[in-house]
Write an enzyme that holds these catalytic residues in place. Sequence first.
Site, mmCIF file in Angstrom:
data_model
loop_
_atom_site.group_PDB
_atom_site.id
_atom_site.type_symbol
_atom_site.label_atom_id
_atom_site.label_comp_id
_atom_site.label_asym_id
_atom_site.label_seq_id
_atom_site.Cartn_x
_atom_site.Cartn_y
_atom_site.Cartn_z
ATOM 1 N N HIS A 6 0.827 -1.205 0.000
ATOM 2 C CA HIS A 6 0.000 0.000 0.000
ATOM 3 C C HIS A 6 0.861 1.255 0.000
ATOM 4 O O HIS A 6 1.225 1.780 1.053
ATOM 5 C CB HIS A 6 -0.927 -0.038 1.220
ATOM 6 C CG HIS A 6 -1.958 1.045 1.271
ATOM 7 N ND1 HIS A 6 -2.867 1.142 2.293
ATOM 8 C CD2 HIS A 6 -2.234 2.076 0.436
ATOM 9 C CE1 HIS A 6 -3.653 2.180 2.088
ATOM 10 N NE2 HIS A 6 -3.292 2.762 0.984
ATOM 11 N N ALA A 71 -4.194 8.652 -3.325
ATOM 12 C CA ALA A 71 -5.609 8.311 -3.134
ATOM 13 C C ALA A 71 -6.477 9.553 -2.940
ATOM 14 O O ALA A 71 -7.551 9.670 -3.520
ATOM 15 C CB ALA A 71 -5.754 7.377 -1.938
ATOM 16 N N HIS A 177 -10.719 1.732 -1.390
ATOM 17 C CA HIS A 177 -10.031 2.947 -0.927
ATOM 18 C C HIS A 177 -10.777 4.186 -1.424
ATOM 19 O O HIS A 177 -10.819 4.449 -2.610
ATOM 20 C CB HIS A 177 -8.592 2.959 -1.440
ATOM 21 C CG HIS A 177 -7.657 3.774 -0.596
ATOM 22 N ND1 HIS A 177 -7.918 5.078 -0.241
ATOM 23 C CD2 HIS A 177 -6.475 3.453 -0.015
ATOM 24 C CE1 HIS A 177 -6.930 5.521 0.513
ATOM 25 N NE2 HIS A 177 -6.041 4.564 0.674
ATOM 26 N N TYR A 193 -11.502 7.879 5.437
ATOM 27 C CA TYR A 193 -10.787 6.634 5.120
ATOM 28 C C TYR A 193 -11.210 5.508 6.077
ATOM 29 O O TYR A 193 -11.584 4.417 5.658
ATOM 30 C CB TYR A 193 -9.268 6.829 5.263
ATOM 31 C CG TYR A 193 -8.564 7.491 4.111
ATOM 32 C CD1 TYR A 193 -9.225 8.358 3.237
ATOM 33 C CD2 TYR A 193 -7.200 7.275 3.885
ATOM 34 C CE1 TYR A 193 -8.549 8.977 2.186
ATOM 35 C CE2 TYR A 193 -6.526 7.879 2.834
ATOM 36 C CZ TYR A 193 -7.192 8.732 1.991
ATOM 37 O OH TYR A 193 -6.510 9.338 0.966
ATOM 38 N N HIS A 222 -5.738 0.337 5.951
ATOM 39 C CA HIS A 222 -5.727 0.968 7.275
ATOM 40 C C HIS A 222 -6.167 -0.043 8.331
ATOM 41 O O HIS A 222 -7.040 0.236 9.158
ATOM 42 C CB HIS A 222 -6.614 2.222 7.290
ATOM 43 C CG HIS A 222 -6.516 3.006 6.007
ATOM 44 N ND1 HIS A 222 -7.536 3.073 5.103
ATOM 45 C CD2 HIS A 222 -5.483 3.695 5.462
ATOM 46 C CE1 HIS A 222 -7.150 3.786 4.045
ATOM 47 N NE2 HIS A 222 -5.915 4.180 4.250
ATOM 48 N N GLU A 283 1.641 2.603 3.699
ATOM 49 C CA GLU A 283 1.098 3.811 3.062
ATOM 50 C C GLU A 283 2.075 4.980 3.186
ATOM 51 O O GLU A 283 1.661 6.134 3.294
ATOM 52 C CB GLU A 283 -0.293 4.186 3.618
ATOM 53 C CG GLU A 283 -1.073 5.056 2.622
ATOM 54 C CD GLU A 283 -2.532 5.314 2.989
ATOM 55 O OE1 GLU A 283 -3.024 4.759 3.986
ATOM 56 O OE2 GLU A 283 -3.173 6.066 2.245
#
Lengths: 340, 340
Positions: A6, A71, A177, A193, A222, A283
Amino acid sequence: MIIDCHGHYTTAPAALQDFRDAQIARFEDPALPAAKPPEISDDAIRESIEENQLKQLRARGADMTVFSPKAVGMGHHIGDEAMSLVWARVCNDAIHRVVTLFPDNFIGVCQLPQSPGVPIENSIDELERCVNELGFVGCNLNPDPSGGHWTSMPLTDRSWYPFFEKLVELQVPAMIHVSGSCNPNFHATGAHYINADTTAFMQFIQGDLFADFPDLRLIIPHGGGAAPYHWGRYRGLADMLKRPPLPDHVMKNVFFDTCVYHQAGIDLLFKVIDIDNILFASEMFGAVKTVDPETGYNFDDTKRYVDALDLSDQDRRKVFEGNARRVYPRLDAALKARGK
Amino acid sequence: MIIDCHGHYTTAPAALQDFRDAQIARFEDPALPAAKPPEISDDAIRESIEENQLKQLRARGADMTVFSPKAVGMGHHIGDEAMSLVWARVCNDAIHRVVTLFPDNFIGVCQLPQSPGVPIENSIDELERCVNELGFVGCNLNPDPSGGHWTSMPLTDRSWYPFFEKLVELQVPAMIHVSGSCNPNFHATGAHYINADTTAFMQFIQGDLFADFPDLRLIIPHGGGAAPYHWGRYRGLADMLKRPPLPDHVMKNVFFDTCVYHQAGIDLLFKVIDIDNILFASEMFGAVKTVDPETGYNFDDTKRYVDALDLSDQDRRKVFEGNARRVYPRLDAALKARGK
């Protein structure tokens, strides 16, 4: 090897955002000239990666990032379908250039040209282009293209099925996402999110999606939103709703990443979720880019939290590599083609 | 003593729901006769409590529940303001009757007559009636009266301020608690509740509410939504948004309850959240009413999870009693008036 499943191209050269700004300005005022496609040199792309993601990837001891456009920048709620399509292509092409320049460290996942009220079928062409022509191994699927107004149907609704059929056919997973929020109630990375992750998980409990698509694989990022923290609630709700137990009903097809930015959260994730359902991810650089004063390391240096767990070598390999190769078969094939 | 700060009258006699059904039917078809106020005997109320909440309260070893109308039944998104007001009064009166019949075990928290687009000031009269005339000690404040469309402003917006001023004046806290969802994306107890908790917490980080209201106390139920699991994310976001650290900025005024339905979740809550910010609660009987096959006990028997923690006697007293008496000063006063 260690695969971070990610990562977003949050460090792209400014020309990319300049193009987007011009595109939005033109949408608001059609008298303006059409936005010119961004001109970005290979050197500018190299620099944007080498000084950022690649540097940190190496410093943290990981090898490869499954890499997709920023994103929060997807902005499906902005403009219209035609604009989303142009923007998705430009962003995906930028990812393709990164992957071409750094094939050992990055592999592509695409942004879709979603737009509120537009059938998801219309995103299939771009998905196929990215997978078949650019060698991408997955996509980011936005369950709320309206950006915080949640005007579409749940992911288990049949309106999404043509897209899921294509994912299964192409053997690529989707990461669920959302993008930015235009609802003032929801901070993008702090509420929208996490809410979307939680919402998707509950939709999967309520629905029967994976009975219809036993080979569909979806990643909830997440750390699965709030789901692991409220795992008892979700087990109990499945029971109350007369759904099968979660391991059969949902967890053969749904995977959580490790984008949880403190040790206690990661500890919980690994305590309640089966090791086969957890994919390593950070991320980086995403929602939280600063150093945790309590540890002296970046909040999003999630490898440190995973390293601190008492995992067997086998489980560690699953989380860092094996699960990702299983969930992204085209990633596995690409690595094998290189003898990895 | 052991105080459960989060219970709803989910077991009310059927006449209450019959009234609501008639009220909704009349709203949809004004040709129908007006709904008649429900006639419920003291015996019916006694039975509804003795066989349910009181029985379980005793079986689980707790003493008192801070008791409010059924949350999912508030239905602020249904009908209009006048209808919400009648319904809130009927529900609050039912709570008052429970409290009058069982003064040692229940104390009241009220439902507000919120309605989408209606100023929150219009809820002040009912709040004052409940606090000043019925002896209630708090209220449930719905941050999304639209029921999953999130059409109001964030809780930190000044439009909410007149209500917060009144809360401070009356010395009562509010529990931030949504009602049902009319958005098909959000299951009420599985997504909307948890999302609202997470959303409110992030709004408090973004805003400056507690600089303006240092004496305001708000409870975020369901263990704070996703916040404790993502505590690193929230600490990091506060830093990135140039907000003060959470202990000063938010956690002097915000409290999480223990409605987290498994041991690992409770363990995490107590690991990352200061003991002074945690209030014991079960929401019995609420979202999850079944027995956990892994433990043989009800999912919502949260006292078992707290009992299993390695807490000092002092900390245990805080969670079970002291924090509740501090956050609900009128509860403390009522108990002291009875020599407790």
